[in-house]
Motif scaffolding. Structure first.
Motif, PDB file in Angstrom:
ATOM      1  N   SER A 139      -6.003   2.266  -6.661  1.00 29.40           N
ATOM      2  CA  SER A 139      -4.855   2.489  -6.305  1.00 29.40           C
ATOM      3  C   SER A 139      -3.372   3.533  -7.247  1.00 29.40           C
ATOM      4  O   SER A 139      -3.895   3.220  -8.514  1.00 29.40           O
ATOM      5  CB  SER A 139      -3.803   1.465  -6.371  1.00 29.40           C
TER       6      SER A 139
ATOM      7  N   ASP B 276       0.814  -1.182  -0.080  1.00 29.92           N
ATOM      8  CA  ASP B 276       0.096  -0.088  -0.018  1.00 29.92           C
ATOM      9  C   ASP B 276       0.779   1.039  -0.264  1.00 29.92           C
ATOM     10  O   ASP B 276       0.209   2.584  -0.353  1.00 29.92           O
ATOM     11  CB  ASP B 276      -0.982  -0.124   0.885  1.00 29.92           C
TER      12      ASP B 276
ATOM     13  N   ASP C  50      -8.051  -1.555  -4.649  1.00 26.66           N
ATOM     14  CA  ASP C  50      -9.098  -0.175  -3.943  1.00 26.66           C
ATOM     15  C   ASP C  50      -7.803   0.336  -3.578  1.00 26.66           C
ATOM     16  O   ASP C  50      -6.868   0.105  -3.013  1.00 26.66           O
ATOM     17  CB  ASP C  50      -9.901  -0.350  -3.925  1.00 26.66           C
TER      18      ASP C  50
ATOM     19  N   VAL D  91      -5.765   3.164  -1.214  1.00 26.17           N
ATOM     20  CA  VAL D  91      -5.898   3.447   1.036  1.00 26.17           C
ATOM     21  C   VAL D  91      -6.651   4.970   0.842  1.00 26.17           C
ATOM     22  O   VAL D  91      -5.266   5.850   0.134  1.00 26.17           O
ATOM     23  CB  VAL D  91      -4.651   2.984   0.870  1.00 26.17           C
TER      24      VAL D  91
ATOM     25  N   THR E 281      -9.970   1.693   2.216  1.00 28.09           N
ATOM     26  CA  THR E 281     -10.177   1.456   0.764  1.00 28.09           C
ATOM     27  C   THR E 281     -10.890   1.915   0.268  1.00 28.09           C
ATOM     28  O   THR E 281     -12.432   2.303   1.004  1.00 28.09           O
ATOM     29  CB  THR E 281      -9.857   0.327   0.581  1.00 28.09           C
TER      30      THR E 281
END
Ligand code: COA
Length: 244
Positions: free
Chosen positions: A115, A57, A136, A138, A109
């Motif tokens: 992303s 992430d 998806d 963050v 998320t």
């Protein structure tokens, strides 16, 4: 819990609280707790999915971690991309609550929002960007930390990308974490520490039904100055009563 609930226990004499406090029983945290379990069964809110932060992430987290305004009231230095990715990897690896200081971080998320792609900025991040393409975004993260295992006290913390502030996402995620913490981890009390000038964070605490319990003068020395800290708290029985 109602927004802006303002429990008045702070003005109740201790002897009048004693019976209710005793009825709550002794500390009973359900530890150890491994947040990795939330990878398979994440917490879903109306608009968000909350699952454990992962090292991959880092590109999304860097999008907010690199903004000086976001760091203004956070005890984080301004990091370059490599330092920030390492920091996210360390936070993502923290999963198990057992002792004081242990913490885990949940990624907020936003389904349907992809992303960020960092491959142009970091040629070595091909794997991360490939993963990001199907993930998806963050938009922020929420932390749960053990203040005191002995006394069943947990701390909450939060950060949201400015593009996604002012939309109620922080409130939505924090309400879910607050409820998850009380239901699953069973603290006697939750608390939050913030720079006393952090009005947005104070408003969020109040939306969670937390009470300002103290302003600790000159408690931290950051960025060349002494800073006051605000302490917010909420007892388990106040949370339960507000939920009905
Ligand atoms: C603290 C922080 C997470 C608060 O985020 P936030 O977006 O202001 O908080 P909320 O999700 O509660 O959003 C509330 C705002 O969204 C508005 N809003 C818009 N749509 C909404 C919706 N559907 N539901 C609820 N609120 C909504 C509210 O009216 C409110 O606006 P206001 O601030 O003008 O009153 C954010 O300021 C932040 O990340 N700061 C930087 C990091 C930081 O300082 N962290 C805390 C360290 S202690």
């Amino acid at each position: 819990m109602h927004e802006n609930a303002t429990p008045d226990l702070a003005t109740t004499p201790p002897h009048e609280r004693a019976a209710a406090a005793a009825a709550d029983g002794p500390p009973a945290l359900r530890f150890p707790f491994d947040a990795t379990a939330l990878t398979e069964t994440p917490i879903s809110t109306e608009r968000l999915v909350l699952r454990p932060l992962e090292a991959s992430d880092a590109p999304d987290v860097f999008e907010y971690q690199r903004i000086p305004d976001v760091l203004k009231y956070l005890p984080w230095p301004l990091r370059d991309r490599a330092e920030a990715y390492e920091h996210t990897a360390k936070r993502a690896a923290a999963r198990v609550l057992a002792d004081d200081g242990d913490f885990f971080v949940l990624a907020m998320t936003l389904p349907g929002t992809p992303s960020v792609d960092d491959s142009a900025a970091d040629a070595s991040a091909v794997a991360a960007s490939a993963a990001a393409a199907v993930r998806d975004r963050v938009i922020g993260d929420m932390m749960v930390r053990v203040s005191s295992a002995k006394h069943a006290q947990l701390e909450l913390g939060w950060v949201v990308h400015p593009d996604f502030q002012g939309k109620g996402y922080a409130r939505e995620a924090a309400v879910a974490i607050r409820d998850f913490a009380f239901e699953t981890l069973h603290p006697h009390r939750i608390q939050a520490f913030l720079d006393a000038r952090n009005a947005a964070s104070a408003a969020l605490c109040e939306r969670l039904g937390m009470r300002r319990e103290a302003t600790i003068l000159e408690e931290q020395y950051n960025d060349g100055e002494w800073q006051d800290t605000a302490l917010y708290g909420l007892l388990r029985r106040e949370w339960a009563a507000a939920r009905g």
